[in-house]
Design a protein around this motif. Structure first.
Motif, mmCIF file in Angstrom:
data_model
loop_
_atom_site.group_PDB
_atom_site.id
_atom_site.type_symbol
_atom_site.label_atom_id
_atom_site.label_comp_id
_atom_site.label_asym_id
_atom_site.label_seq_id
_atom_site.Cartn_x
_atom_site.Cartn_y
_atom_site.Cartn_z
ATOM 1 N N GLY A 1 0.776 -1.230 0.000
ATOM 2 C CA GLY A 1 0.000 0.000 0.000
ATOM 3 C C GLY A 1 0.808 1.281 0.000
ATOM 4 N N GLU A 2 1.886 1.325 0.748
ATOM 5 C CA GLU A 2 2.656 2.559 0.854
ATOM 6 C C GLU A 2 3.714 2.718 -0.242
ATOM 7 O OE1 GLU A 2 1.945 5.216 2.639
ATOM 8 O OE2 GLU A 2 0.213 4.090 3.347
ATOM 9 N N GLU A 3 3.880 1.703 -1.095
ATOM 10 C CA GLU A 3 4.813 1.833 -2.211
ATOM 11 C C GLU A 3 4.209 2.753 -3.269
ATOM 12 O OE1 GLU A 3 7.268 -1.757 -3.449
ATOM 13 O OE2 GLU A 3 5.492 -2.683 -2.541
ATOM 14 N N GLU A 4 5.043 3.593 -3.851
ATOM 15 C CA GLU A 4 4.577 4.513 -4.878
ATOM 16 C C GLU A 4 4.488 3.797 -6.223
ATOM 17 O OE1 GLU A 4 5.474 8.991 -5.362
ATOM 18 O OE2 GLU A 4 7.000 7.924 -6.539
ATOM 19 N N LEU A 5 3.334 3.910 -6.884
ATOM 20 C CA LEU A 5 3.157 3.350 -8.213
ATOM 21 C C LEU A 5 3.553 4.390 -9.244
ATOM 22 C CD1 LEU A 5 2.155 1.264 -10.269
ATOM 23 C CD2 LEU A 5 -0.140 2.222 -9.982
ATOM 24 N N ARG A 6 4.487 4.012 -10.108
ATOM 25 C CA ARG A 6 4.905 4.853 -11.235
ATOM 26 C C ARG A 6 4.876 3.952 -12.466
ATOM 27 N NH1 ARG A 6 8.840 5.689 -7.241
ATOM 28 N NH2 ARG A 6 10.183 4.372 -8.469
ATOM 29 N N ALA A 7 3.907 4.168 -13.339
ATOM 30 C CA ALA A 7 3.730 3.312 -14.507
ATOM 31 C C ALA A 7 3.590 4.177 -15.751
ATOM 32 C CB ALA A 7 2.491 2.440 -14.339
ATOM 33 N N ALA A 8 4.145 3.687 -16.865
ATOM 34 C CA ALA A 8 4.118 4.451 -18.108
ATOM 35 C C ALA A 8 4.024 3.516 -19.306
ATOM 36 C CB ALA A 8 5.380 5.302 -18.223
ATOM 37 N N ASN A 9 3.412 4.023 -20.359
ATOM 38 C CA ASN A 9 3.403 3.335 -21.638
ATOM 39 C C ASN A 9 4.456 4.014 -22.516
ATOM 40 O OD1 ASN A 9 3.001 2.250 -24.138
ATOM 41 N ND2 ASN A 9 0.810 2.635 -24.222
ATOM 42 N N ARG A 10 5.586 3.381 -22.663
ATOM 43 C CA ARG A 10 6.678 3.944 -23.460
ATOM 44 C C ARG A 10 6.739 3.314 -24.847
ATOM 45 N NH1 ARG A 10 10.413 3.886 -18.217
ATOM 46 N NH2 ARG A 10 9.607 5.784 -17.285
ATOM 47 N N GLY A 11 5.719 2.492 -25.164
ATOM 48 C CA GLY A 11 5.677 1.812 -26.450
ATOM 49 C C GLY A 11 4.776 2.517 -27.449
ATOM 50 N N ALA A 12 4.524 1.833 -28.567
ATOM 51 C CA ALA A 12 3.711 2.389 -29.648
ATOM 52 C C ALA A 12 2.264 1.900 -29.614
ATOM 53 C CB ALA A 12 4.338 2.030 -30.993
ATOM 54 N N ASP A 13 1.958 0.903 -28.769
ATOM 55 C CA ASP A 13 0.618 0.335 -28.695
ATOM 56 C C ASP A 13 -0.049 0.702 -27.377
ATOM 57 O OD1 ASP A 13 0.931 -1.050 -31.175
ATOM 58 O OD2 ASP A 13 2.099 -2.588 -30.122
ATOM 59 N N ASP A 14 -1.381 0.673 -27.371
ATOM 60 C CA ASP A 14 -2.124 0.924 -26.133
ATOM 61 C C ASP A 14 -1.791 -0.130 -25.082
ATOM 62 O OD1 ASP A 14 -3.408 3.123 -27.209
ATOM 63 O OD2 ASP A 14 -5.253 2.052 -27.671
ATOM 64 N N VAL A 15 -1.923 0.244 -23.818
ATOM 65 C CA VAL A 15 -1.740 -0.659 -22.686
ATOM 66 C C VAL A 15 -3.056 -0.712 -21.915
ATOM 67 C CG1 VAL A 15 -0.588 -0.939 -20.452
ATOM 68 C CG2 VAL A 15 0.735 -0.261 -22.450
ATOM 69 N N THR A 16 -3.506 -1.932 -21.621
ATOM 70 C CA THR A 16 -4.695 -2.120 -20.792
ATOM 71 C C THR A 16 -4.265 -2.822 -19.512
ATOM 72 O OG1 THR A 16 -6.123 -2.303 -22.724
ATOM 73 C CG2 THR A 16 -6.992 -3.145 -20.642
ATOM 74 N N LEU A 17 -4.636 -2.232 -18.381
ATOM 75 C CA LEU A 17 -4.291 -2.757 -17.067
ATOM 76 C C LEU A 17 -5.562 -2.988 -16.264
ATOM 77 C CD1 LEU A 17 -1.548 -0.100 -16.236
ATOM 78 C CD2 LEU A 17 -1.162 -2.409 -17.095
ATOM 79 N N VAL A 18 -5.538 -4.000 -15.396
ATOM 80 C CA VAL A 18 -6.613 -4.215 -14.433
ATOM 81 C C VAL A 18 -5.981 -4.133 -13.053
ATOM 82 C CG1 VAL A 18 -8.358 -5.807 -13.561
ATOM 83 C CG2 VAL A 18 -7.923 -5.671 -16.015
ATOM 84 N N ALA A 19 -6.558 -3.304 -12.185
ATOM 85 C CA ALA A 19 -6.023 -3.119 -10.841
ATOM 86 C C ALA A 19 -6.936 -3.796 -9.819
ATOM 87 C CB ALA A 19 -5.900 -1.636 -10.517
ATOM 88 N N PHE A 20 -6.320 -4.542 -8.915
ATOM 89 C CA PHE A 20 -7.020 -5.180 -7.801
ATOM 90 C C PHE A 20 -6.467 -4.575 -6.516
ATOM 91 C CE2 PHE A 20 -6.785 -8.207 -11.267
ATOM 92 C CZ PHE A 20 -8.082 -8.671 -11.370
ATOM 93 N N LEU A 21 -7.345 -4.065 -5.663
ATOM 94 C CA LEU A 21 -6.935 -3.445 -4.412
ATOM 95 C C LEU A 21 -7.567 -4.186 -3.236
ATOM 96 C CD1 LEU A 21 -7.444 0.173 -5.627
ATOM 97 C CD2 LEU A 21 -5.263 -0.757 -4.890
ATOM 98 N N ALA A 22 -6.763 -4.500 -2.225
ATOM 99 C CA ALA A 22 -7.275 -5.174 -1.038
ATOM 100 C C ALA A 22 -6.541 -4.645 0.186
ATOM 101 C CB ALA A 22 -7.089 -6.680 -1.141
#
Length: 76
Positions: A47-68
């Motif tokens: 929980g306390e870790e910082e999320l840093r995410a990026a799409n550095r490619g040429a195609d779309d990125v789809t992500l699913v997030a699960f939080l508990a």
């Protein structure tokens, strides 16, 4: 995430995060440097870790997030 798009750096408080890559390649900035994850990969953050995410490619990125537990925490 569209090509070139970043998620703003953020934390999820007491909620742990599992981030599933459905399509594309996402770059997660981890403590040891950037890590690229493709379809089927899962990133797990406390929980306390910082999320840093990026799409550095040429195609779309789809992500699913699960939080508990759920974020934000339920009141009452």
């Amino acid at each position: 995430l569209a090509p070139g798009q970043d998620l703003p750096p953020h934390r999820h408080g007491a909620s742990h995060l599992a981030l599933l890559v459905v399509e594309g390649v996402v770059t997660i900035d981890a403590e040891d440097g950037p890590v690229q994850l493709g379809p089927g990969a899962v990133a797990a953050l406390a929980g306390e870790e910082e999320l840093r995410a990026a799409n550095r490619g040429a195609d779309d990125v789809t992500l699913v997030a699960f939080l508990a537990p759920p974020f934000p925490p339920r009141q009452g």
